[in-house]
Every structure is written in C-alpha cells, then in structure tokens.
Design a protein around this motif. Sequence first.
Motif, PDB file in Angstrom:
ATOM      1  N   ASP A 180     -78.578  76.692   7.731  1.00  0.00           N
ATOM      2  CA  ASP A 180     -76.528  76.240   7.584  1.00  0.00           C
ATOM      3  C   ASP A 180     -76.196  77.661   7.667  1.00  0.00           C
ATOM      4  OD1 ASP A 180     -74.812  74.498   7.564  1.00  0.00           O
ATOM      5  OD2 ASP A 180     -75.181  72.843   6.066  1.00  0.00           O
ATOM      6  N   VAL A 181     -75.008  77.663   7.573  1.00  0.00           N
ATOM      7  CA  VAL A 181     -74.608  78.161   7.332  1.00  0.00           C
ATOM      8  C   VAL A 181     -73.020  78.528   6.690  1.00  0.00           C
ATOM      9  CG1 VAL A 181     -75.008  79.846  10.232  1.00  0.00           C
ATOM     10  CG2 VAL A 181     -73.309  78.060   9.742  1.00  0.00           C
ATOM     11  N   PRO A 182     -72.811  79.159   6.002  1.00  0.00           N
ATOM     12  CA  PRO A 182     -71.558  79.511   5.648  1.00  0.00           C
ATOM     13  C   PRO A 182     -70.102  79.649   5.738  1.00  0.00           C
ATOM     14  CG  PRO A 182     -73.037  81.990   5.109  1.00  0.00           C
ATOM     15  CD  PRO A 182     -72.967  81.091   6.115  1.00  0.00           C
ATOM     16  N   THR A 183     -69.419  78.605   5.734  1.00  0.00           N
ATOM     17  CA  THR A 183     -68.170  78.892   5.938  1.00  0.00           C
ATOM     18  C   THR A 183     -66.804  80.157   5.877  1.00  0.00           C
ATOM     19  OG1 THR A 183     -67.919  76.426   5.831  1.00  0.00           O
ATOM     20  CG2 THR A 183     -65.936  77.415   6.424  1.00  0.00           C
ATOM     21  N   SER A 184     -67.504  80.735   4.766  1.00  0.00           N
ATOM     22  CA  SER A 184     -67.233  81.846   4.236  1.00  0.00           C
ATOM     23  C   SER A 184     -68.005  82.644   3.426  1.00  0.00           C
ATOM     24  CB  SER A 184     -65.441  82.303   4.522  1.00  0.00           C
ATOM     25  OG  SER A 184     -65.656  81.119   2.762  1.00  0.00           O
ATOM     26  N   GLY A 185     -67.411  84.235   3.161  1.00  0.00           N
ATOM     27  CA  GLY A 185     -68.442  84.811   2.206  1.00  0.00           C
ATOM     28  C   GLY A 185     -69.682  85.171   3.319  1.00  0.00           C
ATOM     29  N   GLU A 186     -70.485  86.284   2.905  1.00  0.00           N
ATOM     30  CA  GLU A 186     -71.405  86.624   3.370  1.00  0.00           C
ATOM     31  C   GLU A 186     -72.745  86.489   2.401  1.00  0.00           C
ATOM     32  OE1 GLU A 186     -72.765  88.569   6.172  1.00  0.00           O
ATOM     33  OE2 GLU A 186     -71.336  90.336   5.238  1.00  0.00           O
ATOM     34  N   VAL A 187     -74.049  85.457   3.070  1.00  0.00           N
ATOM     35  CA  VAL A 187     -75.214  85.549   2.751  1.00  0.00           C
ATOM     36  C   VAL A 187     -76.254  86.517   3.503  1.00  0.00           C
ATOM     37  CG1 VAL A 187     -77.208  83.750   2.097  1.00  0.00           C
ATOM     38  CG2 VAL A 187     -74.578  83.556   2.257  1.00  0.00           C
ATOM     39  N   LEU A 188     -77.020  87.588   1.868  1.00  0.00           N
ATOM     40  CA  LEU A 188     -77.538  88.168   3.268  1.00  0.00           C
ATOM     41  C   LEU A 188     -79.540  87.918   2.499  1.00  0.00           C
ATOM     42  CD1 LEU A 188     -75.617  91.562   3.194  1.00  0.00           C
ATOM     43  CD2 LEU A 188     -76.709  90.565   4.710  1.00  0.00           C
ATOM     44  N   VAL A 189     -79.952  87.384   3.764  1.00  0.00           N
ATOM     45  CA  VAL A 189     -81.488  87.155   3.532  1.00  0.00           C
ATOM     46  C   VAL A 189     -82.806  87.899   3.741  1.00  0.00           C
ATOM     47  CG1 VAL A 189     -83.500  85.710   3.146  1.00  0.00           C
ATOM     48  CG2 VAL A 189     -81.020  84.813   3.347  1.00  0.00           C
ATOM     49  N   LEU A 190     -82.756  88.869   3.827  1.00  0.00           N
ATOM     50  CA  LEU A 190     -83.846  90.242   4.023  1.00  0.00           C
ATOM     51  C   LEU A 190     -82.959  90.889   4.484  1.00  0.00           C
ATOM     52  CD1 LEU A 190     -87.140  88.004   4.413  1.00  0.00           C
ATOM     53  CD2 LEU A 190     -86.822  89.676   2.738  1.00  0.00           C
ATOM     54  N   ILE A 219     -82.287  88.768  -2.499  1.00  0.00           N
ATOM     55  CA  ILE A 219     -80.741  87.825  -1.222  1.00  0.00           C
ATOM     56  C   ILE A 219     -79.361  88.643  -1.679  1.00  0.00           C
ATOM     57  CG2 ILE A 219     -80.120  85.697  -1.868  1.00  0.00           C
ATOM     58  CD1 ILE A 219     -82.798  84.531  -1.962  1.00  0.00           C
ATOM     59  N   GLN A 220     -78.432  88.492  -1.170  1.00  0.00           N
ATOM     60  CA  GLN A 220     -76.827  89.168  -2.007  1.00  0.00           C
ATOM     61  C   GLN A 220     -76.105  88.123  -0.876  1.00  0.00           C
ATOM     62  OE1 GLN A 220     -77.891  92.984   0.075  1.00  0.00           O
ATOM     63  NE2 GLN A 220     -76.882  93.695  -1.311  1.00  0.00           N
ATOM     64  N   ILE A 221     -75.465  87.226  -1.978  1.00  0.00           N
ATOM     65  CA  ILE A 221     -74.348  86.221  -2.023  1.00  0.00           C
ATOM     66  C   ILE A 221     -72.793  87.115  -2.086  1.00  0.00           C
ATOM     67  CG2 ILE A 221     -73.565  83.775  -1.843  1.00  0.00           C
ATOM     68  CD1 ILE A 221     -76.770  83.466  -2.368  1.00  0.00           C
ATOM     69  N   GLU A 222     -71.930  86.582  -1.591  1.00  0.00           N
ATOM     70  CA  GLU A 222     -70.974  87.427  -2.052  1.00  0.00           C
ATOM     71  C   GLU A 222     -69.486  86.660  -1.617  1.00  0.00           C
ATOM     72  OE1 GLU A 222     -70.298  90.018  -3.351  1.00  0.00           O
ATOM     73  OE2 GLU A 222     -72.137  90.732  -3.476  1.00  0.00           O
ATOM     74  N   HIS A 223     -69.258  85.427  -2.258  1.00  0.00           N
ATOM     75  CA  HIS A 223     -68.392  84.791  -2.345  1.00  0.00           C
ATOM     76  C   HIS A 223     -68.189  83.747  -1.607  1.00  0.00           C
ATOM     77  CE1 HIS A 223     -65.719  87.994  -4.202  1.00  0.00           C
ATOM     78  NE2 HIS A 223     -66.239  88.855  -3.290  1.00  0.00           N
ATOM     79  N   LEU A 224     -69.495  83.180  -1.522  1.00  0.00           N
ATOM     80  CA  LEU A 224     -70.145  81.743  -0.589  1.00  0.00           C
ATOM     81  C   LEU A 224     -68.748  80.685  -0.392  1.00  0.00           C
ATOM     82  CD1 LEU A 224     -71.642  80.965   1.871  1.00  0.00           C
ATOM     83  CD2 LEU A 224     -72.955  79.929  -0.068  1.00  0.00           C
TER      84      LEU A 224
END
Lengths: 426, 232
Positions: free
Chosen positions: B60-70, B7-12
């Motif tokens: 759900d989805v982010p409003t901004s930023g990046e969420v990578l799951v697998l 899981i990589q979360i950037e500026h979510l």
Amino acid sequence: MIGFLFKGLIRDKSRSRLPIIVVAIGVMLSVFMHAYITGLMVDMIELTARFSSGHLKIMTRAYADNADQIPNDLAILDADGLMQRLKKDFPEIDWAARIRFGGLVDVPDSAGETRAQGPAMGLGLDLLSKDTHETDRLNLRKSLVRGRLPGSRGEALLSENFSRKLKVNPGDQVTLIGSTMNGGMAIYNFTVSGTVRFGTTALDRGTLIADIGDVQHALDMPAAAGEIDGYFTEGFYDDDEATAYLGRFNDRYSAGGDEFSPVMLRLSDQEGMKMYIFLAERMGGIVTLVFMIAMSLVLWNAGLLGGLRRYGEIGVRLAIGEEKGHIYRTMIYESVMIGMAGTVVGTIIGLSFAWLLQTYGLDIGAFTKGSSAAVMMPDVIRARITLADYYIGFIPGVISTVIGTALSGIGIYRRNTAQLFKELET
Amino acid sequence: MEHPPIIQIEHLTKSFPMGKASFTALTGISLNFGKGEFAGFIGPSGSGKTTLLNIIGSLDVPTSGEVLVLGNSIGGLTARQAARLRKENLGFIFQSYNLLAVHTVFENVEFPLLLLNYAASERRRMVMDALEWVGLTDKIKSKPPQLSGGECQRVAIARAMVKKPSLVLADEPTANLDAANSHNILQTMVKLNRELNTTFLFATHDDKVIGYLRRKVYLLDGKIDKDEVFPN
C-alpha cells in the motif's frame, strides 16, 4: 516456472478438470454441429444437383424463363450436336442430357382395361450408353428395391412407393400417357424393370425413370432434350468455378435476342439455391463464431469464479513479489493449456459422434413426408466429416478460454495490491 | 539506535475513502528501524498496525509523508518496482499461513526462488537449508492439508526466509496457533533473527508474541502511543 504452474494445474482439479470439461463440451458441440450442418447442407445441395439442377444447366432461354412448367415444346432441338460441342469445349465437365416430363401412368389388367392409374413425374436419362455416369450419379443401383436397372429400350424404373400404390411388380407393363413436344397425345408402353427408393419424399412419391432415347421417342423429341446438366468431376459444387464456366459458355453460345438459343445457369441461379450455397459456404464460420461467443461467456464466468477462488493464491504471489503482469500472463498460459487439452478431448468426442452420424445416419423421413420444396431434403441426415472438423474446434476451444481468462483476469488485475492482500486475510 | 536504519518513516498519514468522507488509519507516524531488529506494532483492532505493515511491505502507499524501505521511497515506487522490492528483500508471514494447498512443502518454499530465477540445484540447496532451520526436512513431500497448524506456519517461515530477505513482516503469525506451537514458532524466528541478522517486524496483540519482542511500538487510533526498546 512453467513446471510449477503445470503441477498446480494438474493437481487442482477445479482449475483443470472443470474448465477442461466445459471446453471439451463446447468443442465437441462445435465439431459435431459443423460436421452435421456441412453434411446436411452438402447433401441437400448435391442431392438437388444430381436429380434436378446440375452444377451447371443449359436450357433454351425460353425454357429457362418457364422452367417450373417443364415446357418441352421449348426444348433444345439439336441436343446431340450441342452435347458433342460441349464435350469438346468443356471436356473437364461431365455433361448429361435430360428430359423432364409429366404424365399419367396407366396399369392395364389382363384384358387391357385400366386397373390402376397415377400421376407421374418422369425423368429421361442416358441409362444405356457405355460411358454414361447417370446410373452412378443418381445412385440407382443402391436405390434398387426390387428388380434390376433397365438393360434395353422400352424398360423403365418406378419409385417403390408408386409401384406399391399401383400394385405393379417388375416385369409388368405400364403405359405412359402424356403430351408430345408438339402438343399431341403421347402413349408409350414401358416394362417395369425394377423399383427404386431414394429416401427423398419428393422423388419417392411418383417417379418414372427411363432411358432418354425412349423418352425422346415417346414425346416426339428426336435428338432434343429439355436440359443439359453439367457436373464437376470433383463431385462438389464450386460457385466460383461455375461462374467462370457460365461466362465462357454464354459469351460463346448464347444470343440475347434469340429465345431458342441456349443459356447456361449455375446451380446458385436456380430457385432457392443461392441461400443454401451461401449458408453451406459460411456455416462453418457461423457455427464457430456462435460457439466461440457462447463459450467465451461461459468461460468468462468460470474464470471469474476461479479467479475469486484463487484470490488467496494471487495475494500470496503478489506479496512474495510476483508482478501483476506475470500473474496475468501465467493465467493466460494456464488457459492455453486448458484450452488445448479441452479441445483435443472435445474434438475426439465430437468427431466420434459425427462419425456415427456419418456412418449410420438419422432417419427424419417422418418430418419430410409430403415435402415438395425445390431444394430436396434427404430423408436420412448424415454428417460429413471434413478436414476442417479436425482443427475447427481449436478456434472456440483455445480462443474462448483465453478470452474468458483474459476478461476475468482483468478484474483481478485492476484490484490494488493492498485490497488483494486484505482479502487474503479474510 | 544501535542498528543502521533500513526503514525510515517520517510524518506518515494514511487515509481511506469511505463514501464521500474518508477514514484516517494512521496519523503523523515517524519511526526508524535498524537492521536486525525484532520489533512489533502492538495495538487493538483498528489501531492501524496492519495498515502500517502493508505500507512498509509496499503493498500500500502513504497518503502523505515519507516511508523509505531499504532506500526505496514507497510512495514513489511503480507497481513493478514495488514487486521487485518484495521479491528481493521482503518476506511475509501471514496469520492464516496462505500456503499453496496443491503444492508440496518443498514447492511452497521453492516458489520465491523460482521468481528470482535461481538454478535448480541452488534452489534445492536453499530450500533444504530453510526447511532445516524450521525442522521440517522430513516433510518435503507433504502438502499443506497434511500438516498441523504449527507445521504450516513453519513452512510459511521457511518460505519467507528462504531467500534470506533483509526484512520479514509478520501479521499476527500466532493467531491460529496454540501456546506450545506459538512459542516454538517464535523461538524459531528469534533464532533466525540472531543467526541471519534479519529484521523482523510484527503486527500483533498476542501477549506471547509481545513477550519475545525487543522493541514494542504501541499504536492507538492510528498514532504512536509508546515506543519501548528492551535490551537483548
């Protein structure tokens, strides 16, 4: 997956039992109403056809223009000859010459003085020929209350109510006082052979039925008849078939400028019948449509309530990874199963009630008392189970259930996953 | 980070519309989680932990930023792709179990495998394995209303674990359980985490759960307050 769904459906009574009951009630009403209305409409039409209009009717043009006055002075003069030609040209139709007339029935006492009198509607039919179908067509044997059918010339039947009113019994003599087709006075004696009751107020009020030979003699109408009625041998009126015969007959026999030339009318051309034919032909569709709309609304609401109750389940299924489209489709599959089950149950119950009404009938004589409509209303209403009743319930039963579920399912489908998931936790 | 990130979360950032204005539930979250982690988002109600879990779970989805799951960018997934990600790789455990009440324990655990089109014999083997992990092989024919709260949550764990997902998301899994059952459940999850190397992510404010976590991400008003990693 289907097995999983089926188990859930069977075990969750609120998902299966309640919707099945709703569908079954709707289908039962649809099937029963269809059979009931078909019976009522067909009975009314066929009763009118048998006693009055025929499926086809031939009169002179002038008689047809004034048919409500029964103008026997405008009758078909060579009716016997026309009958022969009709039997040759249209052998598939059963033809029957008839004379309608009005008059006064006078009952003498032992001294020959008038004891009782009453106005009568007379009907001259072929009662004595070997190959006549009139006795069966008018169901005279079953309608006999006292006495027997006329077996020889000079005998007549009276309606039971009329005979009671005149205090006449089988074997008594009555005198018909009327007018000949030439405008002279007609006096003719009949021996009452029996009394009949048809279960129709218009006929039971004051009817005299005699052989057409006697009526021709009494009214000075040798070889003449007011009308020649034609009946389809299948027993039921078919407007398309009637139209085809009408064209063929009128092209061949009817001359536009000659008011005494014969003209053929269909049952639907006669007073008040067009609307009844229209209704009878479309009633199945109308009933089905009405119930389909009503049931769709009910099942839509039931589906919405069920859907709300199943938010938790749907949320879990979404979270586990089931696609919205798949969930929606499984709901539709479930609704098909429920619709089919409810329809089978509803059809069986609806047919059972229809069979009871077809077998035993419902006496509505009190409501038709005094009726004098052109269309004869039977005093006993009977349903008529037709082939359509075995499958017509599937239209509202299955389609409404699917429409109801589809509409309610859209509401769930439109909610986003996170919302469903949130509702799952509350 | 000892594990490769799954899981990589950037500026979510995540905002919800509230009338004409909007409410920001998460602001500037940047985190990585590796395979086999036993971690949790900790914080009071309204801190954004469930929202974060929902986004990681592709609910759900982010409003901004990046969420990578697998390797899947959550914001760019279609509904079908998101469902597929959940179906194949994610398991969920809920506060209120959310078992299908009319189905047996066996059928509840079997359901995710039906969606994955496993053969009947394979399904049976996998369900029995999952029920053995949680110690419920004697309850396969029972239905949820016949079970205790602890047993229900163990069924929910078996259902989440039966397909051996890469990631299990648990939202307040002990909230409806007493202390003994909570410890029992948590020990089961620790065991599965170790044996199957499955990543567990919790959203919780329960001290019992917090005690078992090897990584604690504290959230406050939608922001990361602390991110603590503890040795095994």
